[in-house]
Design a protein around this motif. Structure first.
Motif, PDB file in Angstrom:
ATOM      1  N   PRO A 359       0.008   4.950  -6.559  1.00  0.00           N
ATOM      2  CA  PRO A 359       0.661   5.227  -5.273  1.00  0.00           C
ATOM      3  C   PRO A 359       1.464   4.030  -4.769  1.00  0.00           C
ATOM      4  O   PRO A 359       1.186   2.886  -5.120  1.00  0.00           O
ATOM      5  N   MET A 360       2.453   4.305  -3.903  1.00  0.00           N
ATOM      6  CA  MET A 360       3.295   3.245  -3.361  1.00  0.00           C
ATOM      7  C   MET A 360       2.480   2.215  -2.597  1.00  0.00           C
ATOM      8  O   MET A 360       2.784   1.017  -2.628  1.00  0.00           O
ATOM      9  N   ALA A 361       1.434   2.671  -1.888  1.00  0.00           N
ATOM     10  CA  ALA A 361       0.596   1.723  -1.143  1.00  0.00           C
ATOM     11  C   ALA A 361      -0.018   0.704  -2.095  1.00  0.00           C
ATOM     12  O   ALA A 361      -0.107  -0.493  -1.780  1.00  0.00           O
ATOM     13  N   VAL A 362      -0.411   1.183  -3.269  1.00  0.00           N
ATOM     14  CA  VAL A 362      -0.979   0.281  -4.270  1.00  0.00           C
ATOM     15  C   VAL A 362       0.129  -0.584  -4.874  1.00  0.00           C
ATOM     16  O   VAL A 362      -0.059  -1.788  -5.094  1.00  0.00           O
ATOM     17  N   GLN A 363       1.297   0.034  -5.128  1.00  0.00           N
ATOM     18  CA  GLN A 363       2.417  -0.737  -5.664  1.00  0.00           C
ATOM     19  C   GLN A 363       2.816  -1.859  -4.708  1.00  0.00           C
ATOM     20  O   GLN A 363       3.063  -2.998  -5.125  1.00  0.00           O
ATOM     21  N   GLN A 364       2.894  -1.534  -3.411  1.00  0.00           N
ATOM     22  CA  GLN A 364       3.262  -2.545  -2.424  1.00  0.00           C
ATOM     23  C   GLN A 364       2.199  -3.642  -2.348  1.00  0.00           C
ATOM     24  O   GLN A 364       2.525  -4.835  -2.266  1.00  0.00           O
ATOM     25  N   SER A 365       0.932  -3.224  -2.382  1.00  0.00           N
ATOM     26  CA  SER A 365      -0.146  -4.211  -2.372  1.00  0.00           C
ATOM     27  C   SER A 365      -0.104  -5.072  -3.628  1.00  0.00           C
ATOM     28  O   SER A 365      -0.324  -6.284  -3.574  1.00  0.00           O
ATOM     29  N   MET A 366       0.205  -4.438  -4.761  1.00  0.00           N
ATOM     30  CA  MET A 366       0.315  -5.190  -6.011  1.00  0.00           C
ATOM     31  C   MET A 366       1.457  -6.197  -5.935  1.00  0.00           C
ATOM     32  O   MET A 366       1.344  -7.328  -6.423  1.00  0.00           O
ATOM     33  N   THR A 582      -8.801  -2.391  -8.167  1.00  0.00           N
ATOM     34  CA  THR A 582      -9.430  -2.744  -6.891  1.00  0.00           C
ATOM     35  C   THR A 582      -8.736  -2.048  -5.734  1.00  0.00           C
ATOM     36  O   THR A 582      -9.388  -1.496  -4.837  1.00  0.00           O
ATOM     37  N   PHE A 583      -7.392  -2.059  -5.751  1.00  0.00           N
ATOM     38  CA  PHE A 583      -6.634  -1.420  -4.670  1.00  0.00           C
ATOM     39  C   PHE A 583      -6.828   0.095  -4.675  1.00  0.00           C
ATOM     40  O   PHE A 583      -6.947   0.720  -3.615  1.00  0.00           O
ATOM     41  N   LEU A 584      -6.814   0.701  -5.860  1.00  0.00           N
ATOM     42  CA  LEU A 584      -7.010   2.152  -5.957  1.00  0.00           C
ATOM     43  C   LEU A 584      -8.382   2.559  -5.430  1.00  0.00           C
ATOM     44  O   LEU A 584      -8.525   3.566  -4.727  1.00  0.00           O
ATOM     45  N   THR A 585      -9.393   1.779  -5.770  1.00  0.00           N
ATOM     46  CA  THR A 585     -10.751   2.058  -5.290  1.00  0.00           C
ATOM     47  C   THR A 585     -10.812   1.973  -3.773  1.00  0.00           C
ATOM     48  O   THR A 585     -11.393   2.833  -3.101  1.00  0.00           O
ATOM     49  N   ALA A 586     -10.190   0.932  -3.211  1.00  0.00           N
ATOM     50  CA  ALA A 586     -10.181   0.773  -1.755  1.00  0.00           C
ATOM     51  C   ALA A 586      -9.450   1.919  -1.077  1.00  0.00           C
ATOM     52  O   ALA A 586      -9.892   2.439  -0.043  1.00  0.00           O
ATOM     53  N   LEU A 587      -8.328   2.347  -1.673  1.00  0.00           N
ATOM     54  CA  LEU A 587      -7.555   3.451  -1.096  1.00  0.00           C
ATOM     55  C   LEU A 587      -8.344   4.746  -1.131  1.00  0.00           C
ATOM     56  O   LEU A 587      -8.320   5.535  -0.175  1.00  0.00           O
ATOM     57  N   ALA A 588      -9.062   4.973  -2.233  1.00  0.00           N
ATOM     58  CA  ALA A 588      -9.858   6.202  -2.354  1.00  0.00           C
ATOM     59  C   ALA A 588     -11.042   6.206  -1.388  1.00  0.00           C
ATOM     60  O   ALA A 588     -11.380   7.241  -0.793  1.00  0.00           O
ATOM     61  N   GLN A 589     -11.664   5.052  -1.207  1.00  0.00           N
ATOM     62  CA  GLN A 589     -12.863   4.977  -0.362  1.00  0.00           C
ATOM     63  C   GLN A 589     -12.535   4.927   1.131  1.00  0.00           C
ATOM     64  O   GLN A 589     -13.180   5.589   1.939  1.00  0.00           O
ATOM     65  N   ASP A 590     -11.518   4.125   1.491  1.00  0.00           N
ATOM     66  CA  ASP A 590     -11.238   3.879   2.911  1.00  0.00           C
ATOM     67  C   ASP A 590      -9.979   4.553   3.413  1.00  0.00           C
ATOM     68  O   ASP A 590      -9.732   4.570   4.621  1.00  0.00           O
ATOM     69  N   GLY A 591      -9.148   5.065   2.501  1.00  0.00           N
ATOM     70  CA  GLY A 591      -7.886   5.669   2.916  1.00  0.00           C
ATOM     71  C   GLY A 591      -6.828   4.635   3.259  1.00  0.00           C
ATOM     72  O   GLY A 591      -5.727   4.976   3.680  1.00  0.00           O
ATOM     73  N   ASN A 594      -6.863  -3.151   2.568  1.00  0.00           N
ATOM     74  CA  ASN A 594      -6.802  -4.457   3.228  1.00  0.00           C
ATOM     75  C   ASN A 594      -6.382  -5.472   2.167  1.00  0.00           C
ATOM     76  O   ASN A 594      -7.205  -6.183   1.589  1.00  0.00           O
ATOM     77  N   GLU A 595      -5.074  -5.511   1.914  1.00  0.00           N
ATOM     78  CA  GLU A 595      -4.557  -6.301   0.805  1.00  0.00           C
ATOM     79  C   GLU A 595      -4.903  -7.778   0.922  1.00  0.00           C
ATOM     80  O   GLU A 595      -5.326  -8.406  -0.054  1.00  0.00           O
ATOM     81  N   GLU A 596      -4.741  -8.335   2.110  1.00  0.00           N
ATOM     82  CA  GLU A 596      -4.951  -9.774   2.289  1.00  0.00           C
ATOM     83  C   GLU A 596      -6.381 -10.178   1.942  1.00  0.00           C
ATOM     84  O   GLU A 596      -6.606 -11.123   1.176  1.00  0.00           O
ATOM     85  N   GLN A 597      -7.331  -9.449   2.480  1.00  0.00           N
ATOM     86  CA  GLN A 597      -8.737  -9.789   2.228  1.00  0.00           C
ATOM     87  C   GLN A 597      -9.084  -9.653   0.755  1.00  0.00           C
ATOM     88  O   GLN A 597      -9.697 -10.553   0.154  1.00  0.00           O
ATOM     89  N   LEU A 598      -8.681  -8.540   0.149  1.00  0.00           N
ATOM     90  CA  LEU A 598      -9.010  -8.297  -1.259  1.00  0.00           C
ATOM     91  C   LEU A 598      -8.319  -9.309  -2.166  1.00  0.00           C
ATOM     92  O   LEU A 598      -8.921  -9.838  -3.108  1.00  0.00           O
ATOM     93  N   SER A 599      -7.039  -9.606  -1.884  1.00  0.00           N
ATOM     94  CA  SER A 599      -6.274 -10.519  -2.740  1.00  0.00           C
ATOM     95  C   SER A 599      -6.825 -11.939  -2.673  1.00  0.00           C
ATOM     96  O   SER A 599      -7.026 -12.588  -3.704  1.00  0.00           O
ATOM     97  N   LEU A 600      -7.047 -12.433  -1.445  1.00  0.00           N
ATOM     98  CA  LEU A 600      -7.517 -13.812  -1.306  1.00  0.00           C
ATOM     99  C   LEU A 600      -8.881 -14.003  -1.954  1.00  0.00           C
ATOM    100  O   LEU A 600      -9.148 -15.035  -2.587  1.00  0.00           O
ATOM    101  N   SER A 601      -9.735 -12.996  -1.817  1.00  0.00           N
ATOM    102  CA  SER A 601     -11.060 -13.080  -2.433  1.00  0.00           C
ATOM    103  C   SER A 601     -10.944 -13.140  -3.957  1.00  0.00           C
ATOM    104  O   SER A 601     -11.602 -13.954  -4.611  1.00  0.00           O
TER     105      SER A 601
END
Length: 740
Positions: A359-366, A582-591, A594-601
């Motif tokens: 999805p674009m949300a994942v592409q943008q986060s990527m 990681t992003f796909l899982t977050a999108l599926a679970q939370d809709g 949170n790119e910043e938190q996931l990326s920095l971690s």
């Protein structure tokens, strides 16, 4: 009696999905199997649309399956492409389902650059076709009754879904057929008809009269509510309102008929007659007002026969008092129907053509994650390279290692000879001067491109404003001034990039002018270079001394440290991690993501240890350089001091300094700048709208023709033109410093 309302389908104009979607795929994905697979998927999507909307559909389940499959694919593809007016622009045109046009103009239609609009209209057609399929069922058998109930409930759910989502999906006023009020009414009509089908099935199955009466009474309620909603709507077909009124009365009459049978069973003969009389009045009203639309002869005859028999028995036998209708107990209700929930996939045969595309949300986060990752890598690598440059600068100021290689005092040190050969192999001074000479022309051309592109925006916006002033509300597209805000922001950004590039180019020229004499000397043949370096008295007595051995050992440790850094740099650059999971899982679970938190971690996990190793390398360098400076002081004190030796050492320092101190840092900085600009421009191209060239609406040039609605202006004014913006300048600047 079995007259049911069905809904006509909307008509869509042809749209080419292949060209804009394929362009996005080509720009966004590298050439290879993945890109080819997505382009094939785009072609299949285009075929699917033509099958669903480009031909008349039979009133059959297979046709409904095609519509539902296209709708499911739209739902799946929506988050995977950047559909919008100023990115991936696809304009869909649909006609109002109920508007038949007039003698002087065509039917009402609406063109919108919105995939949500396309989804809404496709779902409307699915609901309409489901209502038509249901109305074609044979209600004399059990299979037909079940199918009709199923399709009416599907239609009710689809119309209800449009009611809840159409305004947010379109973000503007829709045509009347898909307005919340209209589709809300249609949803209720379909639900009422589904309830009536259950009543017919209960009657056919000879269920208890108490149950049948409740089913009929509920259907009457549904029809009554739908009638109230239709009273003030003039966009629906003229037969809808009388059919709803008739059905309301007919279902009430049926409820009273079966409740009268229940009263007779309980020996309430007066109640039986009162209910039959009420039923007779209801069907009489239908016959007198709505006979053109609904026939109630069979039902009327059945009620009248029962009423005649009941009156006769009561007059001669029971003599029970007949109550007023208002005094009768209310008949209960039993709703057995429910609007089908619209939760894709609705098709039984759905297979996502773009299953592998994220999805674009994942592409943008990527994209943001990759930017963070590159910044982390550049920071770590840059820190090491800056430290290495500092180390080289310190050694060059001490004329090391050349001072140890030059103990003979009359030959070219090996390190200087290698640097000279490297410069000659890369084209020498002439190549550098030619590249610097090209910079002004490249800069001028890029400024012209930017000015020309912004002028195109200004001209189109002026035209749009003039047409909006001329046609007022009929010019119903997004104002160019509002739409071009992102493009103008990009233009300002490009202007800033050009200004910074000018400054950077000047730095290159200044440094070149400062060091060109020494660079020219390094380009000379070895014998001329050797002759240009002053000779000095031999210092061979220092060879083998303890201080020389210590100094060489320290320099060796520094060389080993630099080699370790090169290895460490390779390891840092080689780090890979598939963050999309990681992003796909977050999108599926939370809709949401949170790119910043996931990326920095994740970046901390990936590069934390490398950061520690980089810091350890810096501490080691600081310690070694301190030792080298101490040893060099002792070494310098032992060397014989004279004018020739000092002159020779000064020339060797300059040669080493001009080659080493001012090259790696600027090359790395400009390479980083170039890479970031290239990435930014590629992303801009990927978001480039794909509308056709600007054209004036048909009704401007041919007033007599039916108003077909305005064609959207192009939303791709200058991104593609600006794509190479100052890349040539940046690239050549980098080449210049590589030549050094």
């Amino acid at each position: 009696m079995a007259t049911f309302i069905s809904v006509p389908l909307k008509k869509a104009s042809e749209v080419d999905l292949v060209k804009p979607l394929s362009k996005f795929v080509t720009v966004s994905y590298p050439a290879g199997e993945e890109q080819s697979e997505y382009i094939r998927a785009v072609e299949e999507l285009n075929k699917l649309r033509k099958n669903a909307l480009g031909r008349p559909l039979d009133k059959h389940e297979s046709s409904l399956e095609i519509l539902l499959r296209y709708y499911d694919q739209l739902c799946s593809v929506e988050p995977k492409f950047p559909f919008s007016e100023n990115e991936l622009c696809l304009t869909f045109t649909w006609k109002d389902a109920f508007d038949k046009g007039s003698l002087f103009g065509g039917s009402v239609k609406l063109a919108l650059a919105s995939l949500g609009y396309e989804k809404t209209c496709v779902l409307f057609n699915a609901a309409a076709l489901a209502s038509q399929i249901a109305s074609e069922q044979n209600l004399d058998n059990d299979e037909g009754l079940k199918a009709a109930a199923k399709y009416y409930q599907l239609a009710s759910g689809a119309f209800g879904h449009i009611k809840d989502t159409v305004l947010s999906a379109l973000n503007r006023e829709p045509t009347m057929d898909i307005s919340p009020e209209t589709v809300g009414t249609l949803s209720l009509i379909m639900l009422a008809q589904a309830q009536e089908v259950f009543f017919l099935k209960a009657t056919s199955d000879k269920m208890k009269d108490a149950v049948i009466a409740k089913l009929a009474n509920q259907a009457a309620d549904f029809y009554g509510d739908a009638f109230k909603q239709c009273q003030y709507k003039d966009n629906l077909p003229k037969e809808v309102l009388p059919v709803l009124a008739a059905k309301h009365c007919i279902m009430q009459a049926n409820a009273e008929l079966h409740q009268s049978i229940l009263a007779k069973q309980k020996k309430r003969f007066g109640e039986e007659i009162a209910r039959l009389q009420h039923a007779a009045e209801l069907v009489k009203t239908v016959a007198s007002r709505y006979d053109e639309y609904v026939s109630v002869k069979d039902l009327s005859d059945k009620i009248n026969r029962a009423l005649t028999a009941a009156k006769k028995d009561n007059d001669f036998i029971y003599h029970d008092r007949v109550p007023e209708v208002k005094d009768l107990d209310h008949i209960g209700k039993a709703a057995l129907v429910k609007a089908t929930a619209i939760t894709p996939p609705l098709s039984q045969k759905f297979t996502d053509l773009f299953e592998k595309m994220v999805p674009m949300a994942v592409q943008q986060s990527m994209s943001i994650y990759n930017q963070r990752k590159n910044e982390t890598v550049n920071r770590l690598v840059g820190t090491m390279r800056e430290a290495t440059n500092l180390c080289n600068g310190v050694l060059a100021s001490l004329n090391l290692p050349a001072a140890l290689e030059d103990l003979s005092g009359d030959s070219i040190p090996q390190s200087i000879a290698e640097k000279a050969r490297n410069i000659v192999q890369q084209g020498g001074l002439q190549s550098i001067e030619q590249l610097i000479k090209d910079l002004p022309e490249l800069l001028t051309r890029n400024r012209e491109i930017l000015d020309e592109s912004l002028k195109m925006l200004d001209d189109e916006e002026t035209t749009d404003n003039e047409l909006r002033g001329k046609f007022n509300q009929r010019w119903n597209r997004t104002p160019s001034g509002e739409l071009y805000k992102p493009l103008r922001a990009e233009g300002a950004n490009f202007r800033n990039i050009l200004d910074k590039a000018v400054q950077a180019d000047q730095v290159v020229r200044d440094r070149y002018n400062t060091h060109c004499d020494m660079i020219a000397l390094l380009c000379k043949p070895e014998n001329e270079l050797n002759a240009a370096i002053p000779s000095a008295n031999p210092t061979k007595t220092l060879q083998g001394s303890e201080v020389v051995n210590v100094l060489r050992s320290q320099l060796t440790q520094l060389d080993e440290m630099k080699a370790e850094r090169e290895t460490l740099e390779g390891e840092i650059k080689a780090v890979t991690f598939d963050m999309s999971v990681t992003f796909l899982t977050a999108l599926a679970q939370d809709g949401a993501i949170n790119e910043e938190q996931l990326s920095l971690s994740q970046l901390d996990q990936l590069y934390g240890a490398y950061n520690q190793r980089v810091q350890a390398s810096l501490r080691k360098q600081e310690e070694l350089l301190g030792q080298v400076q101490t040893s060099h002081q002792e070494f310098s004190g032992l060397k014989q001091s004279n004018t020739e030796a000092n002159q020779r050492e000064e020339v060797l320092k300059k040669l080493a300094s001009h080659n080493s101190a001012h090259t790696t840092d600027i090359v790395f900085a400009r390479k980083t700048e170039r890479d970031e600009l290239l990435k930014y421009l590629q992303q801009s191209i990927a978001r480039e709208p794909s509308a056709p060239s600007f054209s004036v609406p048909a009704y401007q040039s041919t007033p007599a023709a039916p108003a077909a609605g305005p064609t959207p202006a192009p939303r791709t004014v200058f991104v593609s033109i600006l794509s190479p913006l100052h890349i040539s300048s940046f690239h050549n600047v980098q080449k210049i410093w590589r030549k050094l």
